[in-house]
Design a protein around this motif. Sequence first.
Motif, PDB file in Angstrom:
ATOM      1  N   GLU A 250       0.849  -1.189   0.000  1.00  0.00           N
ATOM      2  CA  GLU A 250       0.000   0.000   0.000  1.00  0.00           C
ATOM      3  C   GLU A 250       0.883   1.237   0.000  1.00  0.00           C
ATOM      4  OE1 GLU A 250      -3.047  -0.095   2.998  1.00  0.00           O
ATOM      5  OE2 GLU A 250      -3.366  -2.257   2.715  1.00  0.00           O
ATOM      6  N   VAL A 251       0.635   2.124  -0.975  1.00  0.00           N
ATOM      7  CA  VAL A 251       1.355   3.401  -1.079  1.00  0.00           C
ATOM      8  C   VAL A 251       0.321   4.486  -0.767  1.00  0.00           C
ATOM      9  CG1 VAL A 251       2.807   4.861  -2.545  1.00  0.00           C
ATOM     10  CG2 VAL A 251       2.950   2.379  -2.730  1.00  0.00           C
ATOM     11  N   SER A 252      -0.263   5.153  -1.786  1.00  0.00           N
ATOM     12  CA  SER A 252      -1.427   6.002  -1.554  1.00  0.00           C
ATOM     13  C   SER A 252      -2.697   5.168  -1.632  1.00  0.00           C
ATOM     14  CB  SER A 252      -1.469   7.129  -2.582  1.00  0.00           C
ATOM     15  OG  SER A 252      -1.457   6.603  -3.899  1.00  0.00           O
ATOM     16  N   GLY A 253      -2.586   4.034  -2.294  1.00  0.00           N
ATOM     17  CA  GLY A 253      -3.623   3.022  -2.384  1.00  0.00           C
ATOM     18  C   GLY A 253      -2.936   1.702  -2.628  1.00  0.00           C
ATOM     19  N   TYR A 254      -3.655   0.695  -3.083  1.00  0.00           N
ATOM     20  CA  TYR A 254      -3.028  -0.589  -3.372  1.00  0.00           C
ATOM     21  C   TYR A 254      -2.030  -0.430  -4.514  1.00  0.00           C
ATOM     22  CZ  TYR A 254      -6.864  -2.412  -0.561  1.00  0.00           C
ATOM     23  OH  TYR A 254      -7.740  -2.651   0.457  1.00  0.00           O
TER      24      TYR A 254
ATOM     25  N   THR B 100      -2.424  -4.680  -5.451  1.00  0.00           N
ATOM     26  CA  THR B 100      -2.920  -5.450  -4.316  1.00  0.00           C
ATOM     27  C   THR B 100      -2.004  -5.292  -3.114  1.00  0.00           C
ATOM     28  OG1 THR B 100      -3.795  -7.616  -3.677  1.00  0.00           O
ATOM     29  CG2 THR B 100      -1.717  -7.596  -4.910  1.00  0.00           C
ATOM     30  N   SER B 101      -2.481  -5.744  -1.964  1.00  0.00           N
ATOM     31  CA  SER B 101      -1.756  -5.665  -0.708  1.00  0.00           C
ATOM     32  C   SER B 101      -2.021  -6.935   0.083  1.00  0.00           C
ATOM     33  CB  SER B 101      -2.237  -4.423   0.066  1.00  0.00           C
ATOM     34  OG  SER B 101      -1.615  -4.325   1.323  1.00  0.00           O
ATOM     35  N   LYS B 102      -1.324  -7.089   1.208  1.00  0.00           N
ATOM     36  CA  LYS B 102      -1.514  -8.231   2.108  1.00  0.00           C
ATOM     37  C   LYS B 102      -1.311  -9.554   1.385  1.00  0.00           C
ATOM     38  CE  LYS B 102      -4.875  -5.544   4.777  1.00  0.00           C
ATOM     39  NZ  LYS B 102      -6.268  -5.462   5.263  1.00  0.00           N
ATOM     40  N   THR B 103      -0.333  -9.596   0.482  1.00  0.00           N
ATOM     41  CA  THR B 103       0.014 -10.811  -0.235  1.00  0.00           C
ATOM     42  C   THR B 103       1.069 -11.591   0.541  1.00  0.00           C
ATOM     43  OG1 THR B 103       1.906  -9.926  -1.479  1.00  0.00           O
ATOM     44  CG2 THR B 103      -0.290  -9.490  -2.362  1.00  0.00           C
TER      45      THR B 103
ATOM     46  N   ILE C 136       6.360   4.156   5.827  1.00  0.00           N
ATOM     47  CA  ILE C 136       7.750   4.540   5.578  1.00  0.00           C
ATOM     48  C   ILE C 136       8.327   3.670   4.463  1.00  0.00           C
ATOM     49  CG2 ILE C 136       8.145   5.391   7.923  1.00  0.00           C
ATOM     50  CD1 ILE C 136       9.644   2.750   8.496  1.00  0.00           C
ATOM     51  N   GLY C 137       9.347   4.174   3.816  1.00  0.00           N
ATOM     52  CA  GLY C 137      10.010   3.413   2.769  1.00  0.00           C
ATOM     53  C   GLY C 137      11.381   2.933   3.156  1.00  0.00           C
ATOM     54  N   SER C 138      11.741   3.094   4.420  1.00  0.00           N
ATOM     55  CA  SER C 138      13.101   2.756   4.828  1.00  0.00           C
ATOM     56  C   SER C 138      13.351   1.257   4.806  1.00  0.00           C
ATOM     57  CB  SER C 138      13.390   3.310   6.226  1.00  0.00           C
ATOM     58  OG  SER C 138      12.613   2.652   7.194  1.00  0.00           O
ATOM     59  N   ILE C 139      14.605   0.898   4.577  1.00  0.00           N
ATOM     60  CA  ILE C 139      15.085  -0.477   4.619  1.00  0.00           C
ATOM     61  C   ILE C 139      16.218  -0.528   5.633  1.00  0.00           C
ATOM     62  CG2 ILE C 139      16.010  -2.410   3.286  1.00  0.00           C
ATOM     63  CD1 ILE C 139      15.175  -0.849   0.738  1.00  0.00           C
ATOM     64  N   SER C 140      16.148  -1.465   6.560  1.00  0.00           N
ATOM     65  CA  SER C 140      17.285  -1.695   7.442  1.00  0.00           C
ATOM     66  C   SER C 140      17.582  -3.181   7.495  1.00  0.00           C
ATOM     67  CB  SER C 140      17.027  -1.138   8.847  1.00  0.00           C
ATOM     68  OG  SER C 140      15.900  -1.740   9.440  1.00  0.00           O
ATOM     69  N   TYR C 141      18.788  -3.543   7.953  1.00  0.00           N
ATOM     70  CA  TYR C 141      19.197  -4.943   7.892  1.00  0.00           C
ATOM     71  C   TYR C 141      19.898  -5.382   9.162  1.00  0.00           C
ATOM     72  CZ  TYR C 141      24.112  -3.679   7.026  1.00  0.00           C
ATOM     73  OH  TYR C 141      25.387  -3.206   7.156  1.00  0.00           O
ATOM     74  N   ILE C 142      19.895  -6.693   9.328  1.00  0.00           N
ATOM     75  CA  ILE C 142      20.672  -7.366  10.362  1.00  0.00           C
ATOM     76  C   ILE C 142      21.530  -8.426   9.694  1.00  0.00           C
ATOM     77  CG2 ILE C 142      19.008  -6.989  12.222  1.00  0.00           C
ATOM     78  CD1 ILE C 142      18.021  -9.902  11.639  1.00  0.00           C
TER      79      ILE C 142
ATOM     80  N   THR D 245       5.988   2.577   1.699  1.00  0.00           N
ATOM     81  CA  THR D 245       5.139   1.417   1.429  1.00  0.00           C
ATOM     82  C   THR D 245       4.945   0.599   2.699  1.00  0.00           C
ATOM     83  OG1 THR D 245       6.055   1.280  -0.808  1.00  0.00           O
ATOM     84  CG2 THR D 245       4.853  -0.638  -0.010  1.00  0.00           C
ATOM     85  N   GLU D 246       3.722   0.144   2.911  1.00  0.00           N
ATOM     86  CA  GLU D 246       3.454  -0.832   3.965  1.00  0.00           C
ATOM     87  C   GLU D 246       2.780  -2.058   3.342  1.00  0.00           C
ATOM     88  OE1 GLU D 246       0.168  -0.573   6.522  1.00  0.00           O
ATOM     89  OE2 GLU D 246      -0.742   1.147   5.494  1.00  0.00           O
ATOM     90  N   ARG D 247       2.792  -3.163   4.070  1.00  0.00           N
ATOM     91  CA  ARG D 247       2.109  -4.398   3.689  1.00  0.00           C
ATOM     92  C   ARG D 247       2.599  -4.979   2.359  1.00  0.00           C
ATOM     93  NH1 ARG D 247      -2.538  -4.976   7.123  1.00  0.00           N
ATOM     94  NH2 ARG D 247      -3.121  -3.023   8.092  1.00  0.00           N
ATOM     95  N   ALA D 248       3.828  -4.661   1.960  1.00  0.00           N
ATOM     96  CA  ALA D 248       4.439  -5.396   0.851  1.00  0.00           C
ATOM     97  C   ALA D 248       4.868  -6.764   1.363  1.00  0.00           C
ATOM     98  CB  ALA D 248       5.649  -4.638   0.309  1.00  0.00           C
ATOM     99  N   SER D 249       4.955  -7.731   0.474  1.00  0.00           N
ATOM    100  CA  SER D 249       5.617  -8.997   0.815  1.00  0.00           C
ATOM    101  C   SER D 249       7.001  -8.985   0.183  1.00  0.00           C
ATOM    102  CB  SER D 249       4.802 -10.202   0.359  1.00  0.00           C
ATOM    103  OG  SER D 249       4.609 -10.201  -1.047  1.00  0.00           O
TER     104      SER D 249
END
Length: 379
Positions: A95-99, A124-127, A344-350, A368-372
């Motif tokens: 989800e960005v401004s919409g799916y 789409t979202s929640k994939t 948020i669009g941030s990426i962090s790693y471990i 983006t939220e709810r990306a797979s």
Amino acid sequence: MSTLKVNTIEHETATSAIDMPNKFKVGGVDIEQVYTSSVTEPVDAESGDLWWDSANDKLYRYIDQEFRELGTGGSGGSSSGIAWWGTRGMAVGGEVSGYSNKLEYIDITTPGNGTDFGDLTESTSKTSSGSNGSRGVRIGGQVNAATMDYWAFATAGNATDFGDVLVGRNLAGSVADGTKIITGSSLAGGYKNDIEYITVATTGNGTDFGDMTGTAAAGLGTTNDTTRGIFAGTQGGTKAADSFEYITMSTPGNATDYGNLANTIANGMVGVVSDNTYGVFMGGISGGYSNVIQYMTIQSSANGTDFGDLDLGMAYAGQTSDATSKRGMHLGAYVNVGGSNLKIGSISYITIDTPGNATDFGNLTTATERASGCSGAAS
């Protein structure tokens, strides 16, 4: 039946092979290995048959009634030979401004920002999503929970229809063993506990695998090594919100209860990554947006253990990992800053085998939220 004991069989010409037109069997299995080169999986295969997947340059052998990829020691850029944890990580939909129908990628070994890859067949979202190293598959989602589509990691471009799932999959969780993607639970039409699978190299519809441990759930965190798939937590339903359960991915059947998270993740599609030994769970909702990172040893029936912290409490993060740098990362998320909920669009790693706090990696092209997420080979 008579018994013939023979020490040596030789052709009359020492340099010629022996021809047995009616084949030769040991224990009822043909010694002759059938070899097929094709873009689709051969039908009517027998144990031991070899298949060269000419579309993806991969070799498979038919074992236990399915084709299993033969490792090549470093396939997909992976020093451990685990091709489906390649160095190209993908953020899928969300989800960005919409799916969103976006596919974008990162090089997991090199910190930096996301790059456009192509588009899904629908926004789409929640994939959920998974990979066999060369091909990634998006499964279900918010808009049309029945659909799947796929893409080739090595070539940027749009996704193509794969087939349909048996049961609508929304807020489902997926694991993969390099041959199959196995998907469990759903919120489509109510909480569900069933599990199904697809064979990634062959487009088509889902096949029944088994059931969760008698409980309905959705919004699971999922992780796996090469043999065992883990389903953890839940957004709702009757499954315990802190529970682990596992399947043996090569053998269809029901899940088995396993252990418990260190912190109950009652909501939020948790970013979960693996390095073939540890499964690491990042964030989620536990009385609020959590910054907790916790891990478990996949082959041990044990509870989660503290790993470190994210820089922000977050939920609904995509995730990806590789087997070269053993990096695991979240891709975007939903956070609360100053009392306001934000994408948020941030990426962090471990580094998965080294407990500690997350480190900044870069940013997706949009918040983006709810990306797979999943990963595969870049070439």
